[in-house]
Design a protein around this motif. Structure first.
Motif, mmCIF file in Angstrom:
data_model
loop_
_atom_site.group_PDB
_atom_site.id
_atom_site.type_symbol
_atom_site.label_atom_id
_atom_site.label_comp_id
_atom_site.label_asym_id
_atom_site.label_seq_id
_atom_site.Cartn_x
_atom_site.Cartn_y
_atom_site.Cartn_z
ATOM 1 N N LYS A 31 0.865 -1.312 -0.030
ATOM 2 C CA LYS A 31 -0.176 -0.181 -0.005
ATOM 3 C C LYS A 31 0.923 1.054 0.054
ATOM 4 O O LYS A 31 1.892 1.128 0.452
ATOM 5 N N MET A 32 0.357 2.344 -0.452
ATOM 6 C CA MET A 32 1.200 3.779 -0.604
ATOM 7 C C MET A 32 0.528 4.836 0.419
ATOM 8 O O MET A 32 -0.454 4.744 0.261
ATOM 9 N N GLN A 33 1.434 5.148 1.268
ATOM 10 C CA GLN A 33 0.783 5.999 2.170
ATOM 11 C C GLN A 33 1.795 7.382 1.819
ATOM 12 O O GLN A 33 3.132 7.490 1.803
ATOM 13 N N PHE A 34 1.079 8.244 1.414
ATOM 14 C CA PHE A 34 1.793 9.501 0.914
ATOM 15 C C PHE A 34 1.949 10.481 2.403
ATOM 16 O O PHE A 34 0.581 10.845 2.874
ATOM 17 N N VAL A 35 2.878 10.814 2.775
ATOM 18 C CA VAL A 35 3.069 11.531 3.948
ATOM 19 C C VAL A 35 3.822 12.915 3.684
ATOM 20 O O VAL A 35 3.708 13.363 2.420
ATOM 21 N N GLY A 36 4.067 13.730 4.579
ATOM 22 C CA GLY A 36 4.328 14.956 4.604
ATOM 23 C C GLY A 36 5.797 14.890 3.696
ATOM 24 O O GLY A 36 6.374 14.040 3.605
ATOM 25 N N PRO A 37 6.059 15.722 2.945
ATOM 26 C CA PRO A 37 7.000 15.792 1.769
ATOM 27 C C PRO A 37 8.328 15.826 2.402
ATOM 28 O O PRO A 37 9.467 16.640 1.627
ATOM 29 N N THR A 38 8.715 15.017 3.036
ATOM 30 C CA THR A 38 10.237 14.846 3.473
ATOM 31 C C THR A 38 10.636 13.616 3.967
ATOM 32 O O THR A 38 9.654 12.704 4.391
ATOM 33 N N GLY A 39 11.860 13.325 3.750
ATOM 34 C CA GLY A 39 12.189 11.746 4.128
ATOM 35 C C GLY A 39 12.044 11.553 5.568
ATOM 36 O O GLY A 39 11.550 10.605 6.019
ATOM 37 N N THR A 40 12.448 12.643 6.286
ATOM 38 C CA THR A 40 12.279 12.307 8.048
ATOM 39 C C THR A 40 10.565 12.023 8.368
ATOM 40 O O THR A 40 10.323 11.162 9.073
ATOM 41 N N ASN A 41 9.738 12.646 7.497
ATOM 42 C CA ASN A 41 8.340 12.180 7.805
ATOM 43 C C ASN A 41 8.149 11.076 7.571
ATOM 44 O O ASN A 41 7.127 10.132 7.973
ATOM 45 N N SER A 42 8.584 10.285 6.273
ATOM 46 C CA SER A 42 8.203 9.135 5.862
ATOM 47 C C SER A 42 8.839 7.997 7.036
ATOM 48 O O SER A 42 8.193 7.112 7.260
ATOM 49 N N VAL A 43 10.070 8.210 7.468
ATOM 50 C CA VAL A 43 10.500 7.436 8.648
ATOM 51 C C VAL A 43 9.660 7.491 9.679
ATOM 52 O O VAL A 43 9.435 6.531 10.426
ATOM 53 N N GLU A 44 9.207 8.842 10.153
ATOM 54 C CA GLU A 44 8.044 9.004 11.458
ATOM 55 C C GLU A 44 7.150 8.282 11.260
ATOM 56 O O GLU A 44 6.630 7.436 12.204
ATOM 57 N N ALA A 45 6.534 8.143 10.079
ATOM 58 C CA ALA A 45 5.316 7.215 9.617
ATOM 59 C C ALA A 45 5.464 5.892 9.945
ATOM 60 O O ALA A 45 4.705 5.063 10.547
ATOM 61 N N ALA A 46 6.675 5.532 9.378
ATOM 62 C CA ALA A 46 7.066 3.849 9.595
ATOM 63 C C ALA A 46 7.601 3.445 10.893
ATOM 64 O O ALA A 46 6.769 2.332 11.282
ATOM 65 N N LEU A 47 7.868 4.389 11.744
ATOM 66 C CA LEU A 47 8.239 4.136 13.131
ATOM 67 C C LEU A 47 6.851 3.965 13.958
ATOM 68 O O LEU A 47 6.482 3.109 14.830
ATOM 69 N N LYS A 48 6.057 4.846 13.589
ATOM 70 C CA LYS A 48 4.819 5.106 14.465
ATOM 71 C C LYS A 48 3.724 3.792 14.004
ATOM 72 O O LYS A 48 3.211 3.314 14.956
ATOM 73 N N LEU A 49 3.766 3.433 12.803
ATOM 74 C CA LEU A 49 3.059 2.267 12.321
ATOM 75 C C LEU A 49 3.755 0.960 13.211
ATOM 76 O O LEU A 49 2.953 0.250 13.583
ATOM 77 N N ALA A 50 5.108 0.919 13.173
ATOM 78 C CA ALA A 50 5.735 -0.283 13.498
ATOM 79 C C ALA A 50 5.225 -0.524 14.981
ATOM 80 O O ALA A 50 4.851 -1.633 15.336
ATOM 81 N N ARG A 51 5.140 0.686 15.739
ATOM 82 C CA ARG A 51 4.735 0.629 17.185
ATOM 83 C C ARG A 51 3.295 0.395 17.434
ATOM 84 O O ARG A 51 2.929 -0.306 18.090
ATOM 85 N N LYS A 52 2.619 0.838 16.240
ATOM 86 C CA LYS A 52 1.055 0.506 16.457
ATOM 87 C C LYS A 52 0.941 -0.892 16.232
ATOM 88 O O LYS A 52 -0.269 -1.409 16.808
ATOM 89 N N VAL A 53 1.331 -1.308 15.337
ATOM 90 C CA VAL A 53 1.096 -2.854 14.805
ATOM 91 C C VAL A 53 1.618 -3.878 15.891
ATOM 92 O O VAL A 53 0.773 -4.849 16.143
ATOM 93 N N THR A 54 2.892 -3.582 16.124
ATOM 94 C CA THR A 54 3.311 -4.564 17.133
ATOM 95 C C THR A 54 2.839 -4.350 18.674
ATOM 96 O O THR A 54 3.193 -5.408 19.595
ATOM 97 N N GLY A 55 2.659 -3.163 19.188
ATOM 98 C CA GLY A 55 2.313 -2.691 20.543
ATOM 99 C C GLY A 55 3.734 -2.655 21.144
ATOM 100 O O GLY A 55 3.661 -2.570 22.642
#
Length: 421
Positions: free
Chosen positions: A104-128
């Motif tokens: 799936k494609m998630q379009f985030v705020g237009p910076t690399g660091t925002n892409s990383v923030e989204a990835a980390l937030k999602l990983a923590r949300k998924v795994t607890g």
């Protein structure tokens, strides 16, 4: 001499790159930049990897101009637009489907660091889980979550406060090529007495760009992927600088057979240097509720237009083959340069595709090379924990003649710098 007084008086002291290149640039075309005084420079900086297809690429420029002239939507939050649909369709058909990749494609705020923030937030949300494994010399951005995973001391020191929930492991080769740091990681994550909380994710670059062009081996990367599966962590590949063709394939991990859970893209994903970032996630991980991670400018339609056009480079293997060929030219040139300077000055040459690091044994020597090269018409930066690695990163579209001219300037600059140190 360029008048830079307005910048010095009014712009924040946080500026970086302009300190190495004290001139005022006015135009950019393909692999060159020009300044107010009419000087032309070959660009081996490439917008820190945001200009893989060069400055004002004619193919992309024409399509962008036509879109603007037709009053195409510029900014749309996450509304549906024809420009976004075209990119999604083309990215699926040109990049994902031929590689049998399903994301799936998630379009985030237009910076690399925002892409990383989204990835980390999602990983923590998924795994607890809260802990994340990151690596020595890694760079993932400077917003707080991404900065916690970033290892560079000068970036971390800018923040007063805790940068937590990250466990740092040694990257491949950090302790030398005779120590397998994968064994270290396996022992700590599998051992019951390590005191390390089970991680939500392991976050890594396959080649560390800002960290010094440190290239991980396929065995090490595959071992980490296996370890992720064993401990229930997500594998996040930060392909922000090394993706979009920099290593010779669209994704930097392709030849190693990795299947990341999440992939972070930015920089050259727009093709034209326009702000855009994209987080790819396995469909089963898409448990976001609407608006849980958003941003005003995640709908940059100008970037969607040029990003779609840039994908035409990947319709066949021709472009990838040209990257590999020019990569060999770079390596051969750097090796010849190393033979011409005193042995005590050069430490190592490493890289892949069209990104190489020429590591010198002294930061001040690398700085001298950058200044000497700039005076001779070449823009190049340093990287690494001590800023002692010359980063060779020209546009992927550079002509062989332009590439050789730039490498010749770099060669003479290194030889000259070594002669005065």
């Amino acid at each position: 001499m360029a008048d830079i007084s307005d910048f010095q008086e009014s712009e924040s002291e946080v500026r970086v790159y302009c300190r190495s290149y004290p001139t005022v640039f006015t135009t950019g075309k393909e692999h060159t930049l020009s300044d107010e005084d009419g000087n032309e420079y070959i660009d081996f900086l490439s917008g820190a990897g945001a200009l893989n297809y060069g400055h004002n690429n004619e193919l992309l420029q024409k399509i962008l101009q036509d879109y603007i002239s037709a009053n195409g939507v510029t900014m749309s939050l996450d509304l549906f637009t024809s420009a976004k649909r075209d990119f999604i369709s083309k990215f699926n058909s040109t990049i994902l489907a031929p590689r049998s990749m399903h994301y799936k494609m998630q379009f985030v705020g237009p910076t690399g660091t925002n892409s990383v923030e989204a990835a980390l937030k999602l990983a923590r949300k998924v795994t607890g889980r809260f802990n994340v494994v990151a690596f020595t010399n890694g760079f993932h951005g400077v917003t707080l979550g991404a900065l916690a995973a970033t290892a560079n001391k000068k970036h971390r020191e800018a923040t007063i406060g805790a940068l937590g929930n990250v466990t740092r492991f040694p990257f491949d080769g950090y302790f030398g090529h005779n120590m397998d740091s994968l064994i270290y990681a396996e022992g700590l994550l599998s051992g019951k007495g390590s005191g390390i909380e089970p991680p939500a994710a392991i976050l890594l670059e396959t080649i560390q760009g800002e960290g010094g062009i440190n290239v991980a081996s396929g065995d090490w990367l595959r071992g980490l992927q296996r370890l992720c599966r064993e401990v229930g962590a997500l594998l996040i590949v930060d392909d922000i600088q090394m993706g979009c063709g920099r290593t010779g394939t669209f994704f930097s991990f392709e030849e190693h057979g990795l299947d990341p859970d999440v992939i972070c893209l930015s920089k050259s994903i727009s093709g034209y240097g326009l702000p855009m970032a994209l987080t790819l996630l396995k469909p089963k991980l898409d448990i976001w509720r609407p608006g849980e991670h958003n941003g005003t400018f995640r709908g940059n339609n100008l970037a969607f237009v040029t990003a779609s056009a840039a994908l035409d480079y990947w319709r066949s293997s021709e472009f990838s083959d040209s990257i590999v060929k020019k990569g060999r030219i770079i390596r051969d040139s750097l090796e010849r340069t190393a033979e011409k300077i005193p042995l005590q000055w050069v430490k190592e040459i490493r890289g892949k595709g069209m990104v190489f690091g020429f590591e010198l044994n002294a930061p001040e020597l690398a700085e001298t090379v950058v200044k000497t090269a700039f005076k001779s018409g070449l823009i190049i930066e340093t990287c690494g924990a001590d800023d002692n690695v010359l980063k060779v990163m020209p546009p992927l579209t550079i002509s062989e003649a332009g590439l050789m001219k730039g490498l010749d300037i770099l060669h003479s600059s290194i030889v000259k710098a070594c002669s005065i140190h």
